[in-house]
Design a protein around this motif. Sequence first.
Motif, mmCIF file in Angstrom:
data_model
loop_
_atom_site.group_PDB
_atom_site.id
_atom_site.type_symbol
_atom_site.label_atom_id
_atom_site.label_comp_id
_atom_site.label_asym_id
_atom_site.label_seq_id
_atom_site.Cartn_x
_atom_site.Cartn_y
_atom_site.Cartn_z
ATOM 1 N N VAL A 190 53.412 24.120 42.052
ATOM 2 C CA VAL A 190 52.951 24.267 40.669
ATOM 3 C C VAL A 190 52.930 25.733 40.249
ATOM 4 O O VAL A 190 53.418 26.101 39.173
ATOM 5 C CB VAL A 190 51.547 23.650 40.499
ATOM 6 C CG1 VAL A 190 50.963 24.002 39.124
ATOM 7 C CG2 VAL A 190 51.615 22.144 40.661
ATOM 8 N N PHE A 191 52.348 26.613 41.098
ATOM 9 C CA PHE A 191 52.146 28.009 40.713
ATOM 10 C C PHE A 191 53.244 28.953 41.185
ATOM 11 O O PHE A 191 53.473 29.988 40.571
ATOM 12 C CB PHE A 191 50.797 28.500 41.246
ATOM 13 C CG PHE A 191 49.611 27.864 40.596
ATOM 14 C CD1 PHE A 191 49.380 28.019 39.234
ATOM 15 C CD2 PHE A 191 48.725 27.095 41.320
ATOM 16 C CE1 PHE A 191 48.297 27.436 38.618
ATOM 17 C CE2 PHE A 191 47.632 26.503 40.718
ATOM 18 C CZ PHE A 191 47.414 26.672 39.365
ATOM 19 N N GLY A 192 53.895 28.622 42.297
ATOM 20 C CA GLY A 192 54.908 29.524 42.822
ATOM 21 C C GLY A 192 54.345 30.877 43.204
ATOM 22 O O GLY A 192 55.044 31.894 43.165
ATOM 23 N N SER A 193 53.053 30.924 43.562
ATOM 24 C CA SER A 193 52.407 32.184 43.927
ATOM 25 C C SER A 193 51.175 31.888 44.768
ATOM 26 O O SER A 193 50.818 30.729 45.008
ATOM 27 C CB SER A 193 52.008 32.965 42.669
ATOM 28 O OG SER A 193 50.927 32.318 42.007
ATOM 29 N N PHE A 194 50.506 32.968 45.192
ATOM 30 C CA PHE A 194 49.304 32.813 46.004
ATOM 31 C C PHE A 194 48.108 32.312 45.187
ATOM 32 O O PHE A 194 47.038 32.081 45.747
ATOM 33 C CB PHE A 194 48.953 34.134 46.695
ATOM 34 C CG PHE A 194 49.803 34.410 47.896
ATOM 35 C CD1 PHE A 194 49.511 33.807 49.109
ATOM 36 C CD2 PHE A 194 50.900 35.251 47.823
ATOM 37 C CE1 PHE A 194 50.293 34.042 50.221
ATOM 38 C CE2 PHE A 194 51.695 35.493 48.931
ATOM 39 C CZ PHE A 194 51.388 34.882 50.146
ATOM 40 N N LEU A 195 48.290 32.145 43.902
ATOM 41 C CA LEU A 195 47.227 31.518 43.106
ATOM 42 C C LEU A 195 46.930 30.100 43.610
ATOM 43 O O LEU A 195 45.867 29.541 43.332
ATOM 44 C CB LEU A 195 47.635 31.454 41.630
ATOM 45 C CG LEU A 195 47.426 32.718 40.798
ATOM 46 C CD1 LEU A 195 48.046 32.546 39.421
ATOM 47 C CD2 LEU A 195 45.941 33.053 40.679
ATOM 48 N N ALA A 196 47.856 29.532 44.365
ATOM 49 C CA ALA A 196 47.680 28.179 44.895
ATOM 50 C C ALA A 196 46.457 28.065 45.789
ATOM 51 O O ALA A 196 45.879 26.979 45.930
ATOM 52 C CB ALA A 196 48.934 27.764 45.678
ATOM 53 N N ILE A 197 46.025 29.195 46.401
ATOM 54 C CA ILE A 197 44.874 29.097 47.309
ATOM 55 C C ILE A 197 43.554 29.065 46.551
ATOM 56 O O ILE A 197 42.533 28.651 47.111
ATOM 57 C CB ILE A 197 44.860 30.252 48.322
ATOM 58 C CG1 ILE A 197 44.595 31.595 47.623
ATOM 59 C CG2 ILE A 197 46.141 30.296 49.123
ATOM 60 C CD1 ILE A 197 44.394 32.748 48.586
ATOM 61 N N THR A 198 43.555 29.471 45.284
ATOM 62 C CA THR A 198 42.297 29.512 44.527
ATOM 63 C C THR A 198 41.656 28.137 44.381
ATOM 64 O O THR A 198 40.457 27.974 44.657
ATOM 65 C CB THR A 198 42.534 30.145 43.141
ATOM 66 O OG1 THR A 198 43.124 31.427 43.308
ATOM 67 C CG2 THR A 198 41.223 30.288 42.381
ATOM 68 N N PRO A 199 42.402 27.095 43.948
ATOM 69 C CA PRO A 199 41.782 25.770 43.890
ATOM 70 C C PRO A 199 41.310 25.276 45.257
ATOM 71 O O PRO A 199 40.282 24.589 45.347
ATOM 72 C CB PRO A 199 42.907 24.882 43.338
ATOM 73 C CG PRO A 199 43.784 25.821 42.573
ATOM 74 C CD PRO A 199 43.763 27.083 43.362
ATOM 75 N N LEU A 200 42.039 25.619 46.325
ATOM 76 C CA LEU A 200 41.618 25.175 47.661
ATOM 77 C C LEU A 200 40.320 25.849 48.087
ATOM 78 O O LEU A 200 39.448 25.211 48.688
ATOM 79 C CB LEU A 200 42.721 25.458 48.680
ATOM 80 C CG LEU A 200 43.863 24.451 48.743
ATOM 81 C CD1 LEU A 200 44.868 24.860 49.809
ATOM 82 C CD2 LEU A 200 43.345 23.045 49.035
ATOM 83 N N LEU A 201 40.180 27.156 47.801
ATOM 84 C CA LEU A 201 38.928 27.851 48.115
ATOM 85 C C LEU A 201 37.773 27.236 47.326
ATOM 86 O O LEU A 201 36.666 27.068 47.847
ATOM 87 C CB LEU A 201 39.058 29.341 47.780
ATOM 88 C CG LEU A 201 40.016 30.154 48.668
ATOM 89 C CD1 LEU A 201 40.135 31.579 48.132
ATOM 90 C CD2 LEU A 201 39.521 30.171 50.116
#
Length: 696
Positions: A190-201
């Motif tokens: 979806v994000f193609g970036s490290f922003l992907a870890i924000t929802p997981l955190l």
Amino acid sequence: MTTLARLVVRHRWWVIAAWIVVALCGAFGASRATSALSYDFSLPGQSGYETNADITREFGSGGDNAPVLVVSKAAPGGSVDVESGSRIAAAAASAAPGARIASYTTHPELISRDRSTAVTVVYPKVVPGADPYVTSLPALQQVAKESTSATTSVAVTGVDALNAGGGGGVNVLVETIVGGVGALVVLALVFGSFLAITPLLTAAASILTTFLILWGLTSITEVSFIVQYLLALIGLGVAIDYALLIVTRWREARGNGYDGEQAVEQTLATAGRAVLFSGITVAVSLAALIALPVPFLRSIGFTGLLIPLISVVAALTLVPALLSVAGTKLEWPHRRSTSPDSRLWRRVGTVVVRHRWASTAIAVIVLAVLAIPVASLNLSSPTNASLASVGGPAGQAVDAVADAGLGSGLTTPVEIVTDSPQSIVEALRGRPGVAGVVAPTEWQRGSTHIVDAWTTVDSSTPEGGRAAADIRTVAEQHGGRVGGITAQNADFIDAVYGNIWWVLLLIVVVTFALLATALRSIVLPLKALVLNAFSLAAAFGVTVFIWQEGHGTSLLFGQDGAGAITIWIPVAVFAFLFGLSMDYEVFLLSRIKEEHDAGASTDTATIDGVARTGRLVTSAALILFLAFISLAQVPVTDVKILATALALGIILDATIVRGVLAPALVAALGPANWWVPKWWPGRATRQLQTESRTAS
């Protein structure tokens, strides 16, 4: 929301530190919370449950705990030895001290007419926890092994032995990790970036915090073991849903030129409001379970109330704090546009709006067809055949009992407490549908006796259920009090589904009020409720088709269909799917309304809403789908059925309902979507805004 955004950004490090501390405390308390969970399915005030409680208290066994069956089967052409039956009974008494035992040596109902198969019924003393026969079942299996000879094979079966045959499976932590890995893959796409870890955190913080509160809740009231699965996986899905919406709108705000604190303020002013109302709607639908007179469902309601509320708090505080601290750094390598527009979903929205009536008709027909199997819904426990299909000695033994004509209902006998056992035995023996009746003299405490009667066919089937109900009626007419699993299941159905309309009314009224406030419309909330009814009916229908009727269960789960839907699953599925699907409805309608309020026509606003939420909704649904697939790995048929219903319900809702039917109806209704009565708060202001847009 603007004030909250400024407060969070100003104290962002304190916010992050507070969540870290709470999450660490939650990590400490999670294992303690799960160890304190209850495995009791109590029904206070219901005669079947009260009788079962009396049986367990007086005899230490039985009631709603199914018996262990030690099955002796002679070699082809041979017959079982009566003397070996006495030895098995004595060995069982030694292996399970204090157990109630009925041997085929003294009860001819427990030996087949051709004498090829015989059963020793054992009710071991129960121990608290997940496995009431944790020590006695292995001991009885050892007795069976030692009693096997060249002429007779001996094996242990029964509900508990059959469930144990499902294998070990994975625990809650492993399921959550598997679901988290699946979520990370989807978020990365979806994000193609490290922003992907924000929802997981955010999800990790929400889940651990909820476990911490759950630990405290277990010290006040009993909480069902089911909540650990739902808390971990529903929490994972819901928290990611809300964080995903916040992060997506933050990227959009950045792409529109907002920077720093302004981007966070703009995000919470738009997406924050949708998250707040969505979370409250989910919480209310789950909390409605508290109104039911069943402690086990009430505990699910309490926990279900916590999950979305904690997730909302995390999404509105932790996510903005993380974005203000490291958002720009996490955008690397920035392989996705900041625009939420999806070309695929824009094409879908355009086609749906252009062919609104045809889209509506096709979607309704598909959902109606999927819902048809609901008409044959059978609420009960999984059948012996389903549990036996996973293989093993227990499955072979229960098949042998059925093939020998001893009665499939022997795995779940009707237990009758009486002062005059002989009259009940005479009234039931030879009655249609009754395979056998026993009243061992040893099953006595003072003047209180226990009589066991069982059905010819499996009591989980409609025919077997009717026969068990007939046994109950006859026993009560002769002064007996009736317990056993079938009686308690029947009481559960009466207690829950006899009062369910109160819960439905409560959910509908509160949900309508919340959505009407959030969307400032009367029509949109009504439409949302109707669509949820379609979505739920289709989900239940497909679940019945798969699990009750057995289409595809062998391929998907390695066992036969359950022949029934476990009695508590529909109400739990309703509460969770109703709330979760409302998430998507609020996301979609909020965006459509936002576009309409900005001056777009209803058609254009609908297409833009679908284009700008389609990827978000499908991604969130896919994450939840993967979480429920992970839940389906639990080796308990009941949990597999629940996971199947939730997984299919989410996918159907996110695609057919929210992707096609909802926008088609919004487009079809046109200006009627935005109608509110004259007394509605803010109506005059809205009318002036509409007239101003029209004039311009």
